[in-house]
Structure formats: structure tokens, C-alpha cells
Scaffold this active site. Structure first.
Site, mmCIF file in Angstrom:
data_model
loop_
_atom_site.group_PDB
_atom_site.id
_atom_site.type_symbol
_atom_site.label_atom_id
_atom_site.label_comp_id
_atom_site.label_asym_id
_atom_site.label_seq_id
_atom_site.Cartn_x
_atom_site.Cartn_y
_atom_site.Cartn_z
ATOM 1 N N LEU A 95 -32.965 38.323 23.291
ATOM 2 C CA LEU A 95 -32.477 37.861 24.585
ATOM 3 C C LEU A 95 -31.334 36.881 24.409
ATOM 4 C CD1 LEU A 95 -35.809 37.407 26.567
ATOM 5 C CD2 LEU A 95 -34.182 39.277 26.686
ATOM 6 N N CYS A 96 -30.559 36.773 25.472
ATOM 7 C CA CYS A 96 -29.393 35.885 25.486
ATOM 8 C C CYS A 96 -29.775 34.514 24.921
ATOM 9 C CB CYS A 96 -28.917 35.759 26.926
ATOM 10 S SG CYS A 96 -27.713 34.465 27.213
ATOM 11 N N PRO A 97 -28.945 33.927 24.098
ATOM 12 C CA PRO A 97 -27.667 34.435 23.615
ATOM 13 C C PRO A 97 -27.727 35.148 22.259
ATOM 14 C CG PRO A 97 -27.859 32.149 22.994
ATOM 15 C CD PRO A 97 -29.157 32.527 23.652
ATOM 16 N N ASP A 152 -31.163 43.561 26.304
ATOM 17 C CA ASP A 152 -30.974 42.453 27.245
ATOM 18 C C ASP A 152 -29.923 42.855 28.268
ATOM 19 O OD1 ASP A 152 -30.502 40.105 28.599
ATOM 20 O OD2 ASP A 152 -29.597 39.076 26.898
ATOM 21 N N HIS A 154 -32.407 33.335 28.677
ATOM 22 C CA HIS A 154 -33.686 33.976 28.452
ATOM 23 C C HIS A 154 -34.440 34.155 29.753
ATOM 24 C CE1 HIS A 154 -33.251 32.586 24.221
ATOM 25 N NE2 HIS A 154 -33.814 33.730 24.001
#
Lengths: 80, 381
Positions: free
Chosen positions: A18-20, A45, B76
Site C-alpha cells: 500500500l501507498c507509498p 493499490d 494506507h
């Protein structure tokens, strides 16, 4: 997409990150590439669809293709 | 009267008040204007955006760095929660960099940051937030980056008095000193309240064009944003780190208490951000998805945990962390059923897959709300 002679093709599996993290993994991998090399990043993502191209714009690389299959996103980047 | 001790190149430290003074500026490059470079700590929030803009306006070349600790709130969380999918997703640090026209470098500090979280020299704030150590750590890493890339100074969006721990007036010199950045650390938004730094004294930046913001109010920053034509920005104040959140802190404390030691891996701190966490027994915990996005996220971990899902009714995906015998698994299934569409039904069919691959289907009576004690909840219900 057309592959040209001398272009080296690389892949990066960034699924389930997931980000980043997809961007960080892409950044770190791109540092190892030569000009003209191609990197195909596979992510799950949804934010990567925007984040990776944004990172490319900021750092002068080119997104040459984006494809979505089921829940996977494949972003193809050419190192400039 | 200060009593100085030599502590490094051209720096002297008053051993009474611990304030540092650069005694000589011979090393400062006063005769090459417009030739300097700054590295900016970019969180993606308004303050770091404004601080960078202020310096860019003075003709300084700036590049940004953003540190990934694993505890970031945005990104997230937005990616997980399906109800957020209607809103455009963006990494705010990247977005800020693009708006300002600067490069941004992500630095993965997950492993190094563990020491900061587990044993902060200056302790924790109201929750599990080691803000003063954190800021010192990040500025120290920024200093390393600055030196490696031959940049000249560091800028942050700190505002004196805005944050209760790391941005107190007496805390700001501590950050500069303990990071090793000393007077190469410039805070453009409150620089005029602080001792002039090297970039200011050397004339690389004009101190008169810096600011004297202080306190908790966001109005000065918002006014400056309007002046720059900046109308879109991430949440303006704090809240960017899960460690400041009391519910998250409760879950992290529970994790350490249960394991008997203060340690974590990225997977642990990711899972703490997701779902309802309940501990029906001291030796196992349930992580129950609250909506589709969280369920999908938890499904990604199902190979490594006992996982539970309802079959007869729409319901959550749940992971079981710890050890559970048959009686425990039935209890866990009853808890999960409670959070399904079958919560009022006389029976709910639940599928359980244990870590060894064994599966079973149970018909359980969902627990009522009264049968789930508040003490089972870790953090928010």
C-alpha cells in the site's frame, strides 16, 4: 507497446503493498535502470494509478502504458 | 554569560544553557548568491508546503524528502477503506512536490525507526508518539542526505508552539543539536523568532522574507496559502501519524504486552490500522473488517492467520492472531457472527480456516452486544 532494440525490460511485483510502498519500490528500482530501459510495475493499490505516474512526472520519467486486469494494475515506465 | 565549548567545525556550545552559536562564518559561501540548494522535509501537509514555497521564492533550488516509517495515517488508510474510493486518491507528499515543481525522494526508514518508537530518549507524548526523537531522527537523516548530495541546508515546516512536544520553544534547539544539523536547519515559517541560521547570516536567504508564525492557530498559514494562490492542501495540522492516535496506541501497547517485548514488523503495524480489534482471551485476538475495503485487505493476509468469514449472511472477514482451541474457535465465530448481517438471526454459518489449512464450518449463535464486554475491545469499538 513497441520494444526497441537495446531496450531492457524489467518487472517489479508491488502487489499487496500500500501507498507509498509501490512508489518507493518503483523509485528504488528505477535507480538501477539505464536510460531507455522499461519497467513494468504490477500493483494492487488503487492509489498507485495516480501516485506512480505523478512520481514519474516529478522525476522526469515517462509512463508509456497502464493496464488493469481484475484487481491488478500494470504500469509501464521508460527510464529517461 | 554563556560559556562555550568547541563541538565541531565552527560551532560552539554554551555548556550552561545548551544553546549553540556559530563562532565563525568563514566557511559560509557569501560570495556566490543563487548557488545554494536546500533539502526540505515534505510531509504533504500545508506547513511543509509553505516552508518550501517561501524558500523557492528566494531562488533557492529545493528538493524534497519524505520518510516512510510505517505509521503514516494517509495513503494506507485511504487505500483500504472502500468508502474512500469515490474521493481522488493521492499521496500528498508527491502532490505537494508536483505543485511546487520540485523533486521528491522517498526514504524507507521502517527498520531504523524502530529504535525511535521502542525506546525514545525524550519519551512519548500523550500516546505512543515519540515526537521529539522522531523529529531529531528525521532531521538527522535529512542532514545525511544533504551531505551525500552536496546540498547546503535543511528546511522544515515547523512552527514554534504549534505541536505540544517537538515544536516547543525549548525543544527546537534540541532537534537542531541532536540531529547534528545545528544552524543548517532553517524553519522558514518561524525563523524570525529563532536565532539566525547559517543560510540567513550568509545571505543565502533573506531573513526579512521569512516569518514569525507561532502558536496553535492555523490562520497565519492559511492566509499565506491564499497569498500564494494555494487553495488545495491536505489537513493543515498534525494527525499524520498513527502514533498520536489513542486507539492505535492502545493496540500497539496490547501487541507489546501480549508478546512480552517491544518489537514489531511492518505487517504488525499495518494490521493495527485496520478493523476492529478484540481480545476475547489473553492468548488470542480477532481483527474484524468493518467494510469491504478492509475485508479485501485482511484477505491478503489469510494465508498467515487463522481466518473466519460468515457464509449464511453477509459479514466481515476476520483474522485470528494467537492460539485458539476448538472452544476458542467457536467463541471467535460467535463474535464474528455478531458483526454480520445475521447478528439477530438464531444461527449463522461460519467458515473457519486454520493456519495448517484445516477448514471447518460452524453453525453458531451470534453473541449479543451485551455478551461482548467492553474490555474485549482494544482501542475503539
Amino acid at each position: 507497446m513497441v520494444y526497441r532494440r537495446g531496450m531492457t525490460h524489467h518487472t517489479l511485483d508491488a502487489r499487496h503493498l500500500l501507498c507509498p510502498l509501490p512508489v518507493i519500490r518503483t523509485q528504488n528500482r528505477m535507480k538501477t535502470l539505464n536510460k531507455g530501459d522499461v519497467l513494468v510495475v504490477t500493483c494492487t493499490d488503487p492509489g498507485a494509478v495516480n501516485d506512480i505516474p505523478m512520481w514519474c512526472r516529478i522525476n522526469g520519467h515517462t509512463v508509456i502504458g497502464t493496464a488493469t486486469t481484475n484487481n491488478e494494475i500494470m504500469i509501464t515506465i521508460r527510464s529517461e | 554569560m554563556p560559556v562555550f565549548a568547541h563541538i565541531g567545525d565552527f560551532h560552539y556550545l554554551c555548556i550552561i544553557c545548551y544553546d549553540y552559536r556559530p563562532l565563525l562564518d568563514n566557511h559560509a559561501d557569501k560570495n556566490m548568491p543563487g548557488n545554494h540548494k536546500a533539502v526540505a522535509l515534505i510531509s504533504g501537509g500545508l506547513d511543509s508546503m509553505l516552508a518550501t514555497k517561501v524558500i523557492l521564492e528566494q531562488g533557492i533550488h529545493v528538493e524534497g524528502i519524505n520518510f516512510f516509517t510505517g505509521f503514516c495515517v494517509e495513503g494506507h488508510t485511504h487505500a483500504i477503506r472502500k468508502k474512500s474510493h469515490s474521493q481522488p486518491k493521492r499521496n500528498n507528499a508527491l502532490w505537494v512536490a508536483e505543485q511546487l515543481g520540485i523533486k521528491l525522494h522517498f526514504i524507507d526508514v521502517i527498520d531504523e525507526y524502530k529504535g525511535i518508537v521502542i525506546n525514545p530518549k525524550h519519551g512519548y507524548g500523550a500516546n505512543m508518539n515519540p515526537c521529539l526523537d522522531c523529529k531529531g531522527f528525521m532531521v538527522k537523516k535529512a542532514k545525511q542526505w544533504m551531505e551525500e548530495h552536496r546540498f547546503d541546508f535543511i528546511i522544515t515546516g515547523e512552527v514554534m508552539g504549534q505541536r505540544p512536544m517537538s515544536q516547543r520553544k525549548n525543544a527546537m534547539p534540541i532537534v537542531a543539536r541532536e540531529s547534528g544539523a545545528y544552524d543548517r536547519l532553517l524553519r522558514p515559517l518561524c525563523a524570525r523568532l529563532l536565532t539566525p541560521t547559517l543560510p540567513e547570516r550568509a545571505g543565502w536567504v533573506d531573513r526579512e522574507q521569512l516569518f514569525d508564525f507561532s502558536g496553535r492557530s492555523r490562520k497565519p498559514q492559511m492566509a499565506l496559502a491564499r497569498q500564494y494562490g494555494i487553495n488545495d492542501y491536505a489537513q493543515p495540522a498534525g494527525g499524520c501519524c498513527f502514533l498520536t492516535n489513542e486507539h492505535y496506541a492502545a493496540k500497539l501497547s496490547d501487541l507489546w504486552l501480549t508478546r512480552g517485548r517491544k518489537e514489531y514488523e511492518l505487517e504488525d503495524i499495518m494490521l493495527l490500522k485496520v478493523g476492529r480489534h478484540l481480545r476475547p482471551r489473553p492468548y488470542f485476538k480477532l481483527i474484524i473488517g468493518r467494510e469491504e475495503g478492509e475485508n479485501n485487505f485482511l484477505n491478503g493476509y489469510r494465508q498467515r492467520y487463522t481466518h473466519i468469514r460468515t457464509l449464511s449472511h453477509e459479514g466481515p472477514t476476520a483474522l485470528l492472531e494467537g492460539h485458539a482451541d476448538n472452544t476458542d474457535l467457536k467463541l471467535a465465530a460467535q463474535v464474528v457472527a455478531r458483526f454480520s448481517q445475521g447478528r439477530m438471526a438464531p444461527s449463522v454459518k461460519v467458515h473457519v480456516t486454520v493456519t495448517n489449512g484445516e477448514t471447518r464450518t460452524l453453525d453458531v449463535v451470534p453473541l449479543s452486544n451485551n455478551e461482548i464486554p467492553a474490555s474485549w475491545y482494544i482501542g475503539a469499538a
